[in-house]
Scaffold this active site. Structure first.
Site, PDB file in Angstrom:
ATOM      1  N   ASN A   9      12.978  47.094 -51.577  1.00 16.90           N
ATOM      2  CA  ASN A   9      12.474  47.377 -50.228  1.00 16.90           C
ATOM      3  C   ASN A   9      12.136  46.043 -49.571  1.00 16.90           C
ATOM      4  O   ASN A   9      11.127  45.433 -49.891  1.00 16.90           O
ATOM      5  CB  ASN A   9      11.216  48.261 -50.317  1.00 16.90           C
ATOM      6  CG  ASN A   9      10.586  48.479 -48.954  1.00 16.90           C
ATOM      7  OD1 ASN A   9      11.205  48.232 -47.919  1.00 16.90           O
ATOM      8  ND2 ASN A   9       9.342  48.942 -48.950  1.00 16.90           N
ATOM      9  N   LYS A  11      11.330  45.518 -46.565  1.00 16.44           N
ATOM     10  CA  LYS A  11      10.342  45.672 -45.476  1.00 16.44           C
ATOM     11  C   LYS A  11      10.830  44.934 -44.220  1.00 16.44           C
ATOM     12  O   LYS A  11      12.034  44.849 -43.983  1.00 16.44           O
ATOM     13  CB  LYS A  11       8.968  45.186 -45.915  1.00 16.44           C
ATOM     14  CG  LYS A  11       8.553  45.729 -47.282  1.00 16.44           C
ATOM     15  CD  LYS A  11       7.102  45.523 -47.570  1.00 16.44           C
ATOM     16  CE  LYS A  11       6.801  45.941 -49.001  1.00 16.44           C
ATOM     17  NZ  LYS A  11       5.412  46.147 -49.263  1.00 16.44           N
ATOM     18  N   HIS A  94       6.478  55.836 -46.901  1.00 13.67           N
ATOM     19  CA  HIS A  94       5.903  54.639 -47.524  1.00 13.67           C
ATOM     20  C   HIS A  94       4.460  54.481 -47.046  1.00 13.67           C
ATOM     21  O   HIS A  94       4.147  54.812 -45.899  1.00 13.67           O
ATOM     22  CB  HIS A  94       6.741  53.407 -47.141  1.00 13.67           C
ATOM     23  CG  HIS A  94       6.383  52.192 -47.931  1.00 13.67           C
ATOM     24  ND1 HIS A  94       5.271  51.432 -47.649  1.00 13.67           N
ATOM     25  CD2 HIS A  94       6.971  51.614 -49.008  1.00 13.67           C
ATOM     26  CE1 HIS A  94       5.200  50.436 -48.518  1.00 13.67           C
ATOM     27  NE2 HIS A  94       6.218  50.522 -49.356  1.00 13.67           N
ATOM     28  N   GLU A  96       2.841  52.055 -46.053  1.00 11.02           N
ATOM     29  CA  GLU A  96       2.679  51.251 -44.824  1.00 11.02           C
ATOM     30  C   GLU A  96       2.980  52.100 -43.592  1.00 11.02           C
ATOM     31  O   GLU A  96       2.362  51.928 -42.544  1.00 11.02           O
ATOM     32  CB  GLU A  96       3.589  50.011 -44.902  1.00 11.02           C
ATOM     33  CG  GLU A  96       3.019  48.996 -45.881  1.00 11.02           C
ATOM     34  CD  GLU A  96       4.052  48.117 -46.569  1.00 11.02           C
ATOM     35  OE1 GLU A  96       5.196  48.037 -46.104  1.00 11.02           O
ATOM     36  OE2 GLU A  96       3.692  47.526 -47.615  1.00 11.02           O
ATOM     37  N   GLU A 164       3.479  55.065 -55.740  1.00  6.72           N
ATOM     38  CA  GLU A 164       3.034  53.725 -55.383  1.00  6.72           C
ATOM     39  C   GLU A 164       1.541  53.745 -55.058  1.00  6.72           C
ATOM     40  O   GLU A 164       1.155  54.083 -53.926  1.00  6.72           O
ATOM     41  CB  GLU A 164       3.803  53.225 -54.154  1.00  6.72           C
ATOM     42  CG  GLU A 164       5.295  53.145 -54.349  1.00  6.72           C
ATOM     43  CD  GLU A 164       5.920  52.126 -53.414  1.00  6.72           C
ATOM     44  OE1 GLU A 164       6.538  51.183 -53.902  1.00  6.72           O
ATOM     45  OE2 GLU A 164       5.740  52.257 -52.187  1.00  6.72           O
ATOM     46  N   GLY A 170       1.867  45.030 -52.823  1.00  8.06           N
ATOM     47  CA  GLY A 170       1.763  43.704 -52.219  1.00  8.06           C
ATOM     48  C   GLY A 170       0.495  42.955 -52.585  1.00  8.06           C
ATOM     49  O   GLY A 170       0.162  41.942 -51.974  1.00  8.06           O
ATOM     50  N   SER A 210       3.692  45.876 -56.858  1.00  2.00           N
ATOM     51  CA  SER A 210       3.635  44.564 -57.514  1.00  2.00           C
ATOM     52  C   SER A 210       4.491  44.477 -58.773  1.00  2.00           C
ATOM     53  O   SER A 210       4.121  43.806 -59.744  1.00  2.00           O
ATOM     54  CB  SER A 210       2.174  44.172 -57.805  1.00  2.00           C
ATOM     55  OG  SER A 210       1.451  44.059 -56.591  1.00  2.00           O
ATOM     56  N   GLY A 231       9.072  45.564 -53.811  1.00  2.00           N
ATOM     57  CA  GLY A 231       8.940  44.934 -52.502  1.00  2.00           C
ATOM     58  C   GLY A 231       9.149  43.428 -52.602  1.00  2.00           C
ATOM     59  O   GLY A 231      10.279  42.931 -52.654  1.00  2.00           O
ATOM     60  N   GLY A 232       8.049  42.677 -52.643  1.00  2.67           N
ATOM     61  CA  GLY A 232       8.093  41.215 -52.592  1.00  2.67           C
ATOM     62  C   GLY A 232       9.088  40.572 -53.551  1.00  2.67           C
ATOM     63  O   GLY A 232       9.844  39.668 -53.159  1.00  2.67           O
TER      64      GLY A 232
HETATM   65  C1  PEP Z   1       6.874  48.393 -51.783  1.00  7.40           C
HETATM   66  O1  PEP Z   1       7.292  47.793 -50.809  1.00  7.40           O
HETATM   67  O2  PEP Z   1       7.073  49.592 -51.866  1.00  7.40           O
HETATM   68  C2  PEP Z   1       6.149  47.637 -52.814  1.00  7.40           C
HETATM   69  C3  PEP Z   1       5.826  48.262 -53.913  1.00  7.40           C
HETATM   70  O3  PEP Z   1       5.868  46.330 -52.554  1.00  7.40           O
HETATM   71  P1  PEP Z   1       5.436  45.214 -53.654  1.00  7.40           P
HETATM   72  O4  PEP Z   1       6.439  45.288 -54.770  1.00  7.40           O
HETATM   73  O5  PEP Z   1       5.486  43.915 -52.904  1.00  7.40           O
HETATM   74  O6  PEP Z   1       4.067  45.558 -54.127  1.00  7.40           O
END
Ligand code: PEP
Length: 254
Positions: A9, A11, A94, A96, A164, A170, A210, A231-232
């Protein structure tokens, strides 16, 4: 056997040319991995360019959101119908979107239904806040999200759930493998009451929050965890490739 899914993802990161560069950096290595499904979800604006790169590839393409109407006066929105020729998957609900854009589970429910109708596979995100986690309300919050988001959905073939925990997204503070596994087991039990045992048993449930190359093994080793929403760490080519390779070597299946 549920084939693991590792989903990136991105983002609201990468310009279209950066997205193309990033895919080019990852693609040869990702394409060499079998036994897991790999999915990239770039921003809307890069979907067309990335779809060209993925045309001959086993890596799949997904969107990060979609509206619930097919077309009409909905300025700025993108419909599942528009995405269906480009993408296989769409991330919905999600945290966010829920927290920053006010998406309720009722709205998410309409989106899930619209995505299924257009032939997209929804990746439905659920997860509790830190306050709810500290207050011992994880099970009730996640159960309510599932019931509301899946209300009226009886045919859910292809549905993916991403658990999640909001406090882990994040933040660099991932859940532990065993913690995530037990919540995901609970999610599968709830799913069974909603869509039946057979479908629940075939539904992939991912952990997200994460995830990185150093901790993916801890999650993918767990019996109930069928992959990760990343994500990151998915914005770093070498790290994402390492996550996918580790998942394939621990739990890959064809
Ligand atoms: C996400 O974007 O769904 C996510 C889990 O981000 P991260 O891996 O950065 O925590």
């Amino acid at each position: 056997m549920r084939k693991p899914l590792i989903a990136a993802n991105w983002k609201m990161n990468t310009t279209p040319s950066e997205a193309v560069d990033l895919v080019k950096q990852m693609l040869p290595a990702l394409d060499a991995v079998s036994g897991v499904e790999t999915l990239i979800c770039p921003p809307f604006i890069s979907l067309v360019a990335v779809s060209e790169l993925l045309r001959q590839s086993r890596v799949m393409l997904g969107a990060q959101n979609a509206y619930y109407e097919e077309k009409g006066a909905f300025t700025g929105e993108v419909s599942p119908l528009m995405l269906s020729g480009l993408c296989r998957y769409v991330i919905l609900g999600h945290s966010e979107r829920r927290s920053l854009f006010g998406e309720s589970s009722q709205v998410v429910n309409k989106k899930v239904k619209a995505a299924i109708k257009s032939g997209l596979k929804p990746i439905l995100c659920v997860g509790e806040s830190l306050t709810d986690n500290d207050g011992g309300r994880t099970e009730s919050v996640v159960t309510a999200q599932l019931k509301e988001s899946l209300d009226g959905i009886l045919e859910a073939v292809g549905l993916v759930i991403a658990y999640e925990p909001v406090w882990s997204i994040g933040t660099g503070r991932a859940a532990s493998g065993t913690q995530a596994n037990s919540t995901i087991k609970m999610i599968r039990d709830v799913l069974a009451t909603l869509i039946g045992w057979q479908t629940a048993d075939a539904t992939r449930i991912l952990y997200g929050g994460s995830v990185n190359a150093a901790n993916i093994a801890e999650f993918i080793e767990q019996p109930e965890i069928d992959g990760a929403l990343v994500g990151g760490a998915s914005l770093k080519a070498a790290e994402f490739v390492s996550i996918v390779k580790q998942a394939a070597s621990i739990k890959g299946c064809n």
